[in-house]
Design a protein around this motif. Structure first.
Motif, short mmCIF file in Angstrom:
data_model
loop_
_atom_site.label_atom_id
_atom_site.label_comp_id
_atom_site.label_asym_id
_atom_site.label_seq_id
_atom_site.Cartn_x
_atom_site.Cartn_y
_atom_site.Cartn_z
N GLU A 243 -29.03 -15.76 40.67
CA GLU A 243 -27.78 -15.03 40.48
C GLU A 243 -26.79 -15.46 41.55
O GLU A 243 -27.00 -15.23 42.74
N LEU A 244 -25.70 -16.08 41.15
CA LEU A 244 -24.70 -16.52 42.09
C LEU A 244 -23.90 -15.31 42.58
O LEU A 244 -23.40 -14.52 41.76
N PRO A 245 -23.77 -15.11 43.89
CA PRO A 245 -23.08 -13.92 44.40
C PRO A 245 -21.57 -14.03 44.23
O PRO A 245 -20.99 -15.12 44.21
N THR A 246 -20.93 -12.90 44.12
CA THR A 246 -19.47 -12.87 43.91
C THR A 246 -18.65 -13.44 45.07
O THR A 246 -17.52 -13.87 44.83
N PRO A 247 -19.17 -13.48 46.33
CA PRO A 247 -18.37 -14.12 47.38
C PRO A 247 -18.05 -15.58 47.12
O PRO A 247 -17.20 -16.15 47.81
N PHE B 273 -23.61 -17.41 36.54
CA PHE B 273 -22.27 -17.21 37.08
C PHE B 273 -21.79 -15.80 36.79
O PHE B 273 -21.78 -15.37 35.64
N PRO B 274 -21.39 -15.05 37.82
CA PRO B 274 -20.92 -13.68 37.60
C PRO B 274 -19.52 -13.66 36.98
O PRO B 274 -18.85 -14.70 36.89
N SER B 275 -19.10 -12.49 36.59
CA SER B 275 -17.75 -12.35 36.05
C SER B 275 -16.72 -12.59 37.14
O SER B 275 -16.91 -12.22 38.30
N THR B 276 -15.62 -13.23 36.77
CA THR B 276 -14.57 -13.47 37.74
C THR B 276 -13.85 -12.17 38.06
O THR B 276 -13.57 -11.37 37.17
N PRO B 277 -13.53 -11.91 39.33
CA PRO B 277 -12.81 -10.69 39.69
C PRO B 277 -11.39 -10.71 39.14
O PRO B 277 -10.83 -11.79 38.89
N PRO B 278 -10.79 -9.55 38.93
CA PRO B 278 -9.44 -9.48 38.32
C PRO B 278 -8.38 -10.24 39.10
O PRO B 278 -7.43 -10.76 38.51
N SER C 292 -13.91 -31.45 41.57
CA SER C 292 -15.03 -31.73 40.68
C SER C 292 -15.85 -30.47 40.45
O SER C 292 -16.09 -29.69 41.37
N LEU C 293 -16.27 -30.29 39.20
CA LEU C 293 -17.13 -29.17 38.80
C LEU C 293 -18.27 -29.74 37.98
O LEU C 293 -18.06 -30.38 36.94
N ASP C 294 -19.50 -29.54 38.45
CA ASP C 294 -20.68 -30.09 37.81
C ASP C 294 -21.69 -28.95 37.63
O ASP C 294 -22.21 -28.42 38.60
N VAL C 295 -21.93 -28.54 36.39
CA VAL C 295 -22.83 -27.42 36.12
C VAL C 295 -23.92 -27.85 35.15
O VAL C 295 -23.67 -28.60 34.19
N SER C 296 -25.13 -27.37 35.41
CA SER C 296 -26.27 -27.68 34.55
C SER C 296 -27.12 -26.44 34.41
O SER C 296 -27.47 -25.80 35.41
N GLN C 297 -27.43 -26.05 33.18
CA GLN C 297 -28.24 -24.87 32.90
C GLN C 297 -27.66 -23.64 33.58
O GLN C 297 -28.38 -22.86 34.22
N VAL C 298 -26.38 -23.48 33.42
CA VAL C 298 -25.68 -22.34 34.02
C VAL C 298 -25.35 -21.34 32.93
O VAL C 298 -24.73 -21.68 31.92
N THR C 299 -25.77 -20.11 33.14
CA THR C 299 -25.41 -19.03 32.23
C THR C 299 -24.26 -18.23 32.82
O THR C 299 -23.99 -18.32 34.02
N VAL C 300 -23.59 -17.48 31.98
CA VAL C 300 -22.41 -16.75 32.44
C VAL C 300 -22.45 -15.33 31.91
O VAL C 300 -23.05 -15.05 30.86
N THR C 301 -21.81 -14.43 32.65
CA THR C 301 -21.69 -13.05 32.20
C THR C 301 -20.67 -12.95 31.07
O THR C 301 -20.90 -12.33 30.04
N VAL C 302 -19.53 -13.58 31.27
CA VAL C 302 -18.47 -13.61 30.26
C VAL C 302 -18.03 -15.06 30.10
O VAL C 302 -17.58 -15.69 31.06
N ALA C 303 -18.18 -15.58 28.90
CA ALA C 303 -17.86 -16.99 28.66
C ALA C 303 -16.40 -17.30 28.97
O ALA C 303 -16.06 -18.38 29.46
N SER C 304 -15.51 -16.36 28.67
CA SER C 304 -14.09 -16.60 28.92
C SER C 304 -13.81 -16.74 30.41
O SER C 304 -12.89 -17.44 30.81
N PHE D 107 -15.80 -18.24 32.55
CA PHE D 107 -16.13 -19.62 32.89
C PHE D 107 -14.97 -20.53 32.49
O PHE D 107 -14.64 -21.47 33.20
N CYS D 108 -14.37 -20.23 31.36
CA CYS D 108 -13.20 -21.01 30.91
C CYS D 108 -12.05 -20.86 31.89
O CYS D 108 -11.33 -21.82 32.18
N ASP D 109 -11.88 -19.65 32.43
CA ASP D 109 -10.81 -19.41 33.40
C ASP D 109 -10.99 -20.25 34.66
O ASP D 109 -10.01 -20.72 35.25
#
Length: 283
Positions: free
Chosen positions: A147-151, A168-173, A183-195, A197-199
């Protein structure tokens, strides 16, 4: 390789006595230590009294495969058969607070069978955010997702982010993206809210390298025409088999190209093989 500039005064200061190495400017000593394996950099503390704390100037901490191999060899050499404490993540937690300057690069690989404590990770990321971390890599080879921490959203100076087997946790407001991310490189990463991750992707205007590997949940609602707006993108790695699960709006057709004006490499992964051709994906 980063060039280190030394003034004439720095040179005379460093050669005023016989101990030239110990009297080198701190910026030179730090650069040397950063090029050593982490275990060797820390061991320099026993060279002399005035080297006892030089390792605390490290700006790069790399706990990679070479570090894991070193720990395994040390365990075998000590004949600690059955000792499961050969890789203790608490050592990293004990090391970080002693570093006195900024931390530019942090790489850690969690080997199979070693579970990363969420509190330890949270403490690391919180400290790294205060240290102005630029490059962050977390490769989790354990079966359990970390679980990736929000900090992580406070690491606003990030230029390179690489994650494997993380959630990946939800992005804060109030999160406005990683404005310096290259650069952003992700592998086997799950997300709380897909949108969310798009943000992260769309709010990284300087992004040059985007690699999404073996993803399902994180891209299931990804708006692909938002990726097309990344004008600085040079490298794109994308799972071709997921195209039918991403959102493609009419705006992609209405507004037309050109797309990816700076693209140099396009890799479309289809299960067990890769197709490298810009004509495959660019309309």
């Amino acid at each position: 390789m980063e060039l280190i500039q030394v003034t004439r005064d720095d040179y005379y200061l460093s050669t005023k006595d016989d101990d030239i190495i110990s009297n080198m400017p701190n910026i030179i000593i730090t650069d040397i230590l950063n090029r050593l394996p982490i275990q060797d950099a820390v061991k320099t503390s026993i060279l002399a009294r005035n080297w006892r704390l030089n390792w605390t100037m490290l700006t790069q901490l790399v706990f990679d495969d070479a570090f894991i191999w070193y720990l395994r060899k040390r365990k075998d050499k000590q004949n600690n058969v059955g000792d499961d404490n050969w890789y203790d993540l608490r050592n990293i937690s004990g090391l970080l607070p002693h570093l006195i300057g900024p931390i530019k690069k942090f790489v850690v690989i969690i080997p199979y069978g070693k579970v990363l404590d969420v509190k330890n990770l949270c403490d690391w990321v919180r400290l790294l955010s205060r240290k102005g971390i630029l490059e962050f890599t977390l490769e989790n080879r354990n079966e359990e997702t970390v679980e990736l921490p929000t900090p992580i959203f406070s690491c606003l100076n990030l230029t390179h982010l690489k994650l494997s087997n993380c959630h990946f946790p939800s992005t804060p407001p109030n999160f406005c993206g990683f404005q310096n991310l290259l650069s952003l490189d992700v592998s086997q990463v799950t997300v709380t809210v897909a949108s969310g991750f798009c943000d992260i992707i769309t709010n990284s205007p300087l992004l040059e390298i985007l690699k999404i590997r073996e993803e399902e949940e994180s891209i299931s609602k990804l708006n692909i025409d938002e990726i097309f707006k990344l004008k600085n993108l040079k490298v794109l790695y994308f799972p071709l088999y997921a195209i039918d699960r991403v959102e493609i709006t009419n705006s992609l057709i209405v507004h037309g190209g050109p797309y990816f004006p700076n693209l140099e490499e396009l890799i479309l992964c289809l299960w067990d093989f890769e197709v490298s051709s810009c004509s495959v994906f660019i309309f």
